[in-house]
Motif scaffolding. Structure first.
Motif, PDB file in Angstrom:
ATOM      1  N   UNK A 200       0.839  -1.205   0.000  1.00  0.00           N
ATOM      2  CA  UNK A 200       0.000   0.000   0.000  1.00  0.00           C
ATOM      3  C   UNK A 200       0.872   1.252   0.000  1.00  0.00           C
ATOM      4  N   UNK A 201       1.967   1.224   0.766  1.00  0.00           N
ATOM      5  CA  UNK A 201       2.882   2.374   0.787  1.00  0.00           C
ATOM      6  C   UNK A 201       3.498   2.598  -0.582  1.00  0.00           C
ATOM      7  N   UNK A 202       4.006   1.529  -1.187  1.00  0.00           N
ATOM      8  CA  UNK A 202       4.683   1.672  -2.478  1.00  0.00           C
ATOM      9  C   UNK A 202       3.723   2.108  -3.571  1.00  0.00           C
ATOM     10  N   UNK A 203       2.486   1.664  -3.490  1.00  0.00           N
ATOM     11  CA  UNK A 203       1.500   1.989  -4.523  1.00  0.00           C
ATOM     12  C   UNK A 203       0.824   3.333  -4.311  1.00  0.00           C
ATOM     13  N   UNK A 204       1.122   4.008  -3.193  1.00  0.00           N
ATOM     14  CA  UNK A 204       0.398   5.235  -2.857  1.00  0.00           C
ATOM     15  C   UNK A 204       0.915   6.473  -3.586  1.00  0.00           C
ATOM     16  N   UNK A 205       2.110   6.403  -4.151  1.00  0.00           N
ATOM     17  CA  UNK A 205       2.665   7.565  -4.850  1.00  0.00           C
ATOM     18  C   UNK A 205       2.203   7.577  -6.304  1.00  0.00           C
ATOM     19  N   UNK A 206       2.286   8.735  -6.921  1.00  0.00           N
ATOM     20  CA  UNK A 206       1.923   8.831  -8.339  1.00  0.00           C
ATOM     21  C   UNK A 206       2.892   8.025  -9.194  1.00  0.00           C
ATOM     22  N   UNK A 207       4.178   8.112  -8.882  1.00  0.00           N
ATOM     23  CA  UNK A 207       5.223   7.385  -9.602  1.00  0.00           C
ATOM     24  C   UNK A 207       5.695   6.259  -8.696  1.00  0.00           C
ATOM     25  N   UNK A 208       5.638   5.031  -9.190  1.00  0.00           N
ATOM     26  CA  UNK A 208       5.844   3.851  -8.350  1.00  0.00           C
ATOM     27  C   UNK A 208       7.142   3.137  -8.705  1.00  0.00           C
ATOM     28  N   UNK A 209       7.879   2.779  -7.668  1.00  0.00           N
ATOM     29  CA  UNK A 209       9.022   1.873  -7.793  1.00  0.00           C
ATOM     30  C   UNK A 209       8.826   0.769  -6.769  1.00  0.00           C
ATOM     31  N   UNK A 210       8.686  -0.482  -7.231  1.00  0.00           N
ATOM     32  CA  UNK A 210       8.494  -1.624  -6.350  1.00  0.00           C
ATOM     33  C   UNK A 210       9.226  -2.810  -6.973  1.00  0.00           C
ATOM     34  N   UNK A 211       9.472  -3.854  -6.211  1.00  0.00           N
ATOM     35  CA  UNK A 211      10.200  -5.002  -6.764  1.00  0.00           C
ATOM     36  C   UNK A 211       9.486  -5.620  -7.963  1.00  0.00           C
ATOM     37  N   UNK A 212      10.095  -5.499  -9.131  1.00  0.00           N
ATOM     38  CA  UNK A 212       9.537  -6.084 -10.342  1.00  0.00           C
ATOM     39  C   UNK A 212       8.334  -5.372 -10.917  1.00  0.00           C
ATOM     40  N   UNK A 213       7.933  -4.262 -10.306  1.00  0.00           N
ATOM     41  CA  UNK A 213       6.694  -3.585 -10.676  1.00  0.00           C
ATOM     42  C   UNK A 213       6.900  -2.089 -10.513  1.00  0.00           C
ATOM     43  N   UNK A 214       6.224  -1.311 -11.340  1.00  0.00           N
ATOM     44  CA  UNK A 214       6.333   0.129 -11.165  1.00  0.00           C
ATOM     45  C   UNK A 214       5.735   0.890 -12.324  1.00  0.00           C
ATOM     46  N   UNK A 215       5.995   2.182 -12.348  1.00  0.00           N
ATOM     47  CA  UNK A 215       5.524   3.037 -13.430  1.00  0.00           C
ATOM     48  C   UNK A 215       6.351   2.761 -14.663  1.00  0.00           C
ATOM     49  N   UNK A 216       5.693   2.254 -15.683  1.00  0.00           N
ATOM     50  CA  UNK A 216       6.370   1.876 -16.923  1.00  0.00           C
ATOM     51  C   UNK A 216       6.438   3.039 -17.910  1.00  0.00           C
ATOM     52  N   UNK A 217       5.376   3.865 -17.933  1.00  0.00           N
ATOM     53  CA  UNK A 217       5.408   5.019 -18.826  1.00  0.00           C
ATOM     54  C   UNK A 217       4.517   6.121 -18.284  1.00  0.00           C
ATOM     55  N   UNK A 218       4.843   7.352 -18.660  1.00  0.00           N
ATOM     56  CA  UNK A 218       4.085   8.551 -18.284  1.00  0.00           C
ATOM     57  C   UNK A 218       3.691   9.265 -19.564  1.00  0.00           C
ATOM     58  N   UNK A 231       1.307  15.081 -27.877  1.00  0.00           N
ATOM     59  CA  UNK A 231       1.526  13.967 -26.962  1.00  0.00           C
ATOM     60  C   UNK A 231       3.014  13.859 -26.642  1.00  0.00           C
ATOM     61  N   UNK A 232       3.307  13.644 -25.372  1.00  0.00           N
ATOM     62  CA  UNK A 232       4.659  13.306 -24.946  1.00  0.00           C
ATOM     63  C   UNK A 232       4.570  12.097 -24.019  1.00  0.00           C
ATOM     64  N   UNK A 233       5.322  11.058 -24.334  1.00  0.00           N
ATOM     65  CA  UNK A 233       5.321   9.873 -23.490  1.00  0.00           C
ATOM     66  C   UNK A 233       6.752   9.461 -23.171  1.00  0.00           C
ATOM     67  N   UNK A 234       7.031   9.247 -21.885  1.00  0.00           N
ATOM     68  CA  UNK A 234       8.331   8.758 -21.434  1.00  0.00           C
ATOM     69  C   UNK A 234       8.186   7.331 -20.942  1.00  0.00           C
ATOM     70  N   UNK A 235       9.151   6.490 -21.295  1.00  0.00           N
ATOM     71  CA  UNK A 235       9.207   5.109 -20.812  1.00  0.00           C
ATOM     72  C   UNK A 235      10.297   5.013 -19.758  1.00  0.00           C
ATOM     73  N   UNK A 236      10.000   4.283 -18.667  1.00  0.00           N
ATOM     74  CA  UNK A 236      10.908   4.205 -17.524  1.00  0.00           C
ATOM     75  C   UNK A 236      11.345   2.764 -17.282  1.00  0.00           C
ATOM     76  N   UNK A 237      12.587   2.614 -16.775  1.00  0.00           N
ATOM     77  CA  UNK A 237      13.041   1.275 -16.406  1.00  0.00           C
ATOM     78  C   UNK A 237      12.794   1.023 -14.921  1.00  0.00           C
ATOM     79  N   UNK A 238      13.288  -0.095 -14.395  1.00  0.00           N
ATOM     80  CA  UNK A 238      12.965  -0.514 -13.034  1.00  0.00           C
ATOM     81  C   UNK A 238      13.514   0.410 -11.959  1.00  0.00           C
TER      82      UNK A 238
END
Length: 255
Positions: A200-218, A231-238
């Motif tokens: 719940x803590x990790x998922x509560x932010x707008x931008x998420x970083x969690x083990x194996x999971x997170x914000x993939x694109x904005x 349109x502007x889209x950024x892709x993010x790594x782990x």
């Protein structure tokens, strides 16, 4: 997609403004936003596992964006991919109202979800958990992984920052910055959705970083009153580093 903020007819020069984060497991393959070869009028990212998408637009002015409803205990095995609902709407000619009526019939086949649909002239929301479907009035609307405008911390903060960001247009910087906000909410404000407190803590932010999971694109979208969509889209790594950026502009075409 775990956060979609939409300003619908809330700015005199920009009738559609969207700021959205897609959160997903990094092991699930996806393609960044682009024009689809098999549907040339559709601009969207693509889920390479099931073939659908989480958010997209068309040259004719259509827009759709989907979030899952978070309730792990109610997920069913073997249901169709919810991303197909976005792709199907983008590839259709049905009005927002017609799509909402269809979703009320078809929605129960899927695991729970929420879906924004716009034919370019109206904006609607379907919430499969409640079965509610309705056209929306002008204003600022937000979806995370619950019903529309549920006051989760990221929803409250995102709507407040979107209101302020509208004043800076056409500068997209405040929209990009709100999507990169990785500050977790205080424990006292966390929802209880059936995952552990740590999640719940990790998922509560707008931008998420969690083990194996997170914000993939904005994704940031703004359509101006002359029909131009930017349109502007950024892709993010782990680790939250940008690995790709797509920028596209096109003018709305009408049949």
């Amino acid at each position: 997609m775990c956060l979609i903020l939409v300003a619908w007819q809330a700015h005199p020069d920009y009738p559609l403004v969207v700021a959205a984060n897609r959160d997903e497991f990094f092991a699930r393959p996806a393609a960044p936003a682009g024009w689809w070869q098999d549907a040339p009028d559709v601009f969207a990212g693509r889920d390479l596992e099931a073939g659908g998408t989480w958010l997209g637009l068309t040259r004719a002015g259509r827009f759709a964006g989907l979030t899952n409803f978070r309730d792990p205990g109610r997920n069913r095995v073997g249901t169709p991919s919810r991303g197909a609902l976005v792709a199907d709407f983008l590839g259709s000619t049905e009005s927002s109202a017609e799509a909402l009526a269809r979703l009320q019939r078809e929605g129960p086949r899927y695991n729970a979800f929420n879906l924004f649909v716009s034919d370019g002239d109206t904006l609607g929301i379907y919430e499969s958990e409640s079965g509610a479907a309705r056209l929306l009035e002008p204003g600022v609307h937000a979806l995370s992984n619950h019903l529309l405008d549920t006051p989760w911390p990221k929803v409250r903060a995102g709507k407040a920052r979107l209101f302020r960001a509208l004043q800076a247009l056409p500068d997209d910087t405040p929209l990009v910055e709100l999507l990169r906000d990785d500050r977790p909410a205080p424990d006292a404000e966390l929802p209880r959705t059936g995952v552990s407190l740590a999640w719940e803590r990790m998922l509560s932010s707008a931008f998420i970083r969690a083990p194996g999971y997170g914000t993939r694109c904005s994704t940031v979208i703004r359509r101006d009153r002359h029909g131009w969509t930017h349109i502007q889209e950024s892709t993010w790594n782990e680790v939250g580093r940008e690995t790709d950026r797509v920028v596209e502009s096109f003018q709305r075409t009408r049949a």
